[in-house]
Design a protein around this motif. Sequence first.
Motif, PDB file in Angstrom:
ATOM      1  N   LYS A 113       0.369  -0.867  -0.174  1.00  0.00           N
ATOM      2  CA  LYS A 113      -0.316   0.017  -0.259  1.00  0.00           C
ATOM      3  C   LYS A 113       0.738   1.355   0.210  1.00  0.00           C
ATOM      4  O   LYS A 113       0.597   2.130  -0.504  1.00  0.00           O
ATOM      5  N   ASP A 114       2.093   1.390   0.541  1.00  0.00           N
ATOM      6  CA  ASP A 114       2.562   2.463   1.024  1.00  0.00           C
ATOM      7  C   ASP A 114       3.947   2.554   0.154  1.00  0.00           C
ATOM      8  O   ASP A 114       4.899   3.058   0.065  1.00  0.00           O
ATOM      9  N   GLY A 115       3.765   1.759  -1.104  1.00  0.00           N
ATOM     10  CA  GLY A 115       4.829   0.899  -1.886  1.00  0.00           C
ATOM     11  C   GLY A 115       5.772   2.507  -2.494  1.00  0.00           C
ATOM     12  O   GLY A 115       6.185   2.761  -2.990  1.00  0.00           O
ATOM     13  N   GLN A 116       4.330   3.034  -3.687  1.00  0.00           N
ATOM     14  CA  GLN A 116       4.582   4.147  -4.556  1.00  0.00           C
ATOM     15  C   GLN A 116       5.333   5.443  -3.421  1.00  0.00           C
ATOM     16  O   GLN A 116       6.538   5.220  -3.894  1.00  0.00           O
ATOM     17  N   ALA A 117       4.719   5.701  -1.938  1.00  0.00           N
ATOM     18  CA  ALA A 117       5.375   6.832  -1.213  1.00  0.00           C
ATOM     19  C   ALA A 117       6.863   7.127  -1.459  1.00  0.00           C
ATOM     20  O   ALA A 117       6.991   7.275  -0.719  1.00  0.00           O
ATOM     21  N   LYS A 118       7.125   5.193  -0.812  1.00  0.00           N
ATOM     22  CA  LYS A 118       8.609   4.606  -0.232  1.00  0.00           C
ATOM     23  C   LYS A 118       9.169   5.598  -1.503  1.00  0.00           C
ATOM     24  O   LYS A 118      10.492   6.432  -1.532  1.00  0.00           O
ATOM     25  N   VAL A 119       9.131   4.559  -2.915  1.00  0.00           N
ATOM     26  CA  VAL A 119      10.112   4.386  -3.647  1.00  0.00           C
ATOM     27  C   VAL A 119       9.946   6.609  -4.295  1.00  0.00           C
ATOM     28  O   VAL A 119      10.857   6.645  -5.288  1.00  0.00           O
ATOM     29  N   THR A 120       9.074   6.531  -4.610  1.00  0.00           N
ATOM     30  CA  THR A 120       8.938   8.348  -4.932  1.00  0.00           C
ATOM     31  C   THR A 120       9.361   9.166  -4.013  1.00  0.00           C
ATOM     32  O   THR A 120       9.030  10.313  -3.968  1.00  0.00           O
ATOM     33  N   GLY A 121       9.627   8.989  -3.138  1.00  0.00           N
ATOM     34  CA  GLY A 121      10.167   9.901  -1.324  1.00  0.00           C
ATOM     35  C   GLY A 121       9.073  10.558  -0.512  1.00  0.00           C
ATOM     36  O   GLY A 121      10.018  11.313  -0.150  1.00  0.00           O
ATOM     37  N   THR A 122       7.804  10.777  -1.472  1.00  0.00           N
ATOM     38  CA  THR A 122       6.678  10.962  -0.754  1.00  0.00           C
ATOM     39  C   THR A 122       6.094  10.238   0.869  1.00  0.00           C
ATOM     40  O   THR A 122       5.745  11.048   1.302  1.00  0.00           O
ATOM     41  N   ALA A 123       7.149   9.585   1.021  1.00  0.00           N
ATOM     42  CA  ALA A 123       6.785   9.214   2.544  1.00  0.00           C
ATOM     43  C   ALA A 123       7.831   9.561   3.205  1.00  0.00           C
ATOM     44  O   ALA A 123       9.155  10.121   2.835  1.00  0.00           O
ATOM     45  N   THR A 124       7.088  10.402   4.763  1.00  0.00           N
ATOM     46  CA  THR A 124       8.030  11.105   5.481  1.00  0.00           C
ATOM     47  C   THR A 124       8.241  10.504   6.828  1.00  0.00           C
ATOM     48  O   THR A 124       7.891   9.555   7.160  1.00  0.00           O
ATOM     49  N   TYR A 125       9.897  10.215   6.184  1.00  0.00           N
ATOM     50  CA  TYR A 125      10.715   9.371   7.568  1.00  0.00           C
ATOM     51  C   TYR A 125      11.167  10.800   8.933  1.00  0.00           C
ATOM     52  O   TYR A 125      10.686  12.353   8.713  1.00  0.00           O
ATOM     53  N   ALA A 126      11.557  10.659  10.049  1.00  0.00           N
ATOM     54  CA  ALA A 126      11.856  11.058  10.976  1.00  0.00           C
ATOM     55  C   ALA A 126      12.478  12.021  10.880  1.00  0.00           C
ATOM     56  O   ALA A 126      11.411  13.179  11.603  1.00  0.00           O
ATOM     57  N   ALA A 127      13.036  12.585  10.277  1.00  0.00           N
ATOM     58  CA  ALA A 127      14.194  13.565  10.492  1.00  0.00           C
ATOM     59  C   ALA A 127      13.680  14.407   9.850  1.00  0.00           C
ATOM     60  O   ALA A 127      14.233  15.765   9.355  1.00  0.00           O
ATOM     61  N   GLU A 128      12.541  14.473   8.528  1.00  0.00           N
ATOM     62  CA  GLU A 128      12.174  14.645   7.372  1.00  0.00           C
ATOM     63  C   GLU A 128      11.081  15.846   7.779  1.00  0.00           C
ATOM     64  O   GLU A 128      10.199  16.866   6.357  1.00  0.00           O
ATOM     65  N   HIS A 129      10.681  15.597   8.673  1.00  0.00           N
ATOM     66  CA  HIS A 129       8.966  16.624   8.782  1.00  0.00           C
ATOM     67  C   HIS A 129       9.485  18.425   8.387  1.00  0.00           C
ATOM     68  O   HIS A 129      10.990  18.373   9.167  1.00  0.00           O
TER      69      HIS A 129
END
Length: 705
Positions: free
Chosen positions: A13-29
């Motif tokens: 479900k989250d694959g596209q967000a991850k490979v396109t860089g739109t999934a936000t990780y801790a340091a990226e907020h």
Amino acid sequence: MNNTIIGTGINRKDGQAKVTGTATYAAEHQIPNLIHGYLVTASIANGKIKSINTQAAEKAPGVITVFTHKNAPKIFKPTNNFVNSKIYEARLPLADDTIHYAGQIIGLVVADTFEQARDAAHLVQVEYTTQKPILDPKQATFKNAPSMFGEEMKFEKGDFADSMAGAAVKITATYKTATELHAPMEPHAIIAHWQNPDSLTVYEATQWVAGSQNTYSELFGLTPERVRIVTPFLGGGFGSKAFPWPHGILCAAAARKLQRPLKVVLSRRQMTANSGHRSATEQTVRLAANTDGSLQGIEHTAKSYTSPVDVFTEPCTNITAVMYAAPNLRLQQELAVMNIGTPTFMRAPGENPGLYALESAMDELAWELGIDPIELRLKNETKENTRRGLPFSAKHFAECLRVGAEQFGWQERPKKPRSLTRDGKLIGWGMASCTFPGLRGAASVKIRLLADGTAHVLTSGNDMGTGAYTIVASTAAAGLGLPVEKVRVELGDSLFPNGSMAGGSQMTATLIPAVMVACEEVLKTAQAKTAEEAFASLRQSQRAAFEATGSSAPSQEGSKWAFQSWGAHFCEISLDEEIGRLQVTRWVSVMNIGKVMNAKTAASQIRGAVIMGIGQALMEECHFDPNIGYPVVYDLATYHYPTHADIPRIQVSFVGEPDLNFNPAGVRGVGEIGITGVAPAIANAIYHATGKRIRELPITPDKLI
Ligand code: MOS
């Protein structure tokens, strides 16, 4: 049911967000007005800070302030009992002037930019009084390990010494495993944002959102409602991101003092000292057997170390009473304190190094007896957890062995070492068993049916890369009768209902039953049989949504059954003996994990775990400088682990039926089991190839020449 899993299972479900860089990780907020902290760490492993001079650092460009033990921000001691709260190191950061291990945090430089903070951190001048650190287990004092989760580490049944004295065949062998680093792809990172002195939002890579909420609230004397934890994505954790580490606590404390949002990201080098590892172990296994292979006695003793600032025992002997039946059993664990950062849970803590020792010893016994290693395991299979006296529910270990042997072609295996060659290289075949407990917690899940014809699922339980988004979505889709595309899942925010912990491979067994209940509840609320009916009534009534929360928790089943997952690995290695170059050339894994929720992501879990296990078997090792005590590996290049060229195709299958005694979904989870048994399968294959038994990990080329 033999579910061969090629090409089935839905996409992440989250694959596209991850490979396109739109999934936000801790340091990226992105937080306005953000400032940056960089840690100052100790360059000795044992002693005291004589003086710490921060003047030059304070004058450096962009520096806002420097925290040391002399002006440490206020932090309260948490309960730290795993129920109310849990931190990795009981000692709070900057508590005093004492140094317990190299790399310990002794300061935090805060500046306008990351680069300014990092540069100024190097201007902090420290003088120490040093004492000789204990860095070598040979110099450490080992004592009986304390109990863990209320269970004694020591266990005896029957009379092992007696069984050994009278045994027809005996094995005694000592095995060593190396200190390993979790090395998650996403570094440890935190942004602490205080809306006011009594209201905190934490963006941190954590496997346990609800636990972090309670813990940070205790650390700062707040009620949990005043603390929000946000972790929608984690780039791996493997046990190193379950609770706050000192850097996270210090970041939040400093941010409160400054009333500015503050970010701290650990460097790879800092992570080697400050964010946990798997303790090296030394284990001795003694087996007493009859000539037909039936075990009369098993003794398993293990040594590991902890830091001076907390207690963690690598529980190697937990698997022994689970794996094989023997009338006489003796288990013992010893622990020593060394001047090294605190070790912690790392993918299959205990089970993993424990099975390396036990499954190597079983292979040694099989050769000694001239019995096929599969037959030896079948002969000694236990129908119950002998320590608890409870029968296993839905156990299909024997089927794992049978199916794996068939897929691998095990019956073709030549019965002598050094009898297979290919292209001038020695070939060896090996196998080993896998096991991991079926764990389950309590969870709540909220579902909203919206007028636009979609369902929205919310829980604080999160996804550290395992596939939780995907199986939560597919379970809700099935429960509501909707296509999976119509289900939106939001995870990892403490504003959502408590979704338990992504640890102990329990997230699936914990969350999925709660999602099932939530589906029923929301349809009940809507007075509808299907989601479509509910949507129609929303449109008619012009209401925005129907909403309900479903909860599910373990009940009395644990007093009737032992829940455990099973598996077996089969592998082939090739070895150029002249230069010690080893290649893993073939891999077959068969797992029994109850119901498989998503064949694709479950197989990915096993593949990832096998790769991690190959790293453990052949490469991974964290050395410590014998003088200063700092890890001499310091990034993802110096800490060797497998790359694509090191990995063969990994064939994964699942066997068995849903474990409905365990939970209504019948799922047992699949995060950790895959790494168990990998290292011994390889070591056993090396014996088959070479006739050489290697009892120390990692099995690097020097050990193979
Ligand atoms: Mo796992 S070691 O319980 O994150």
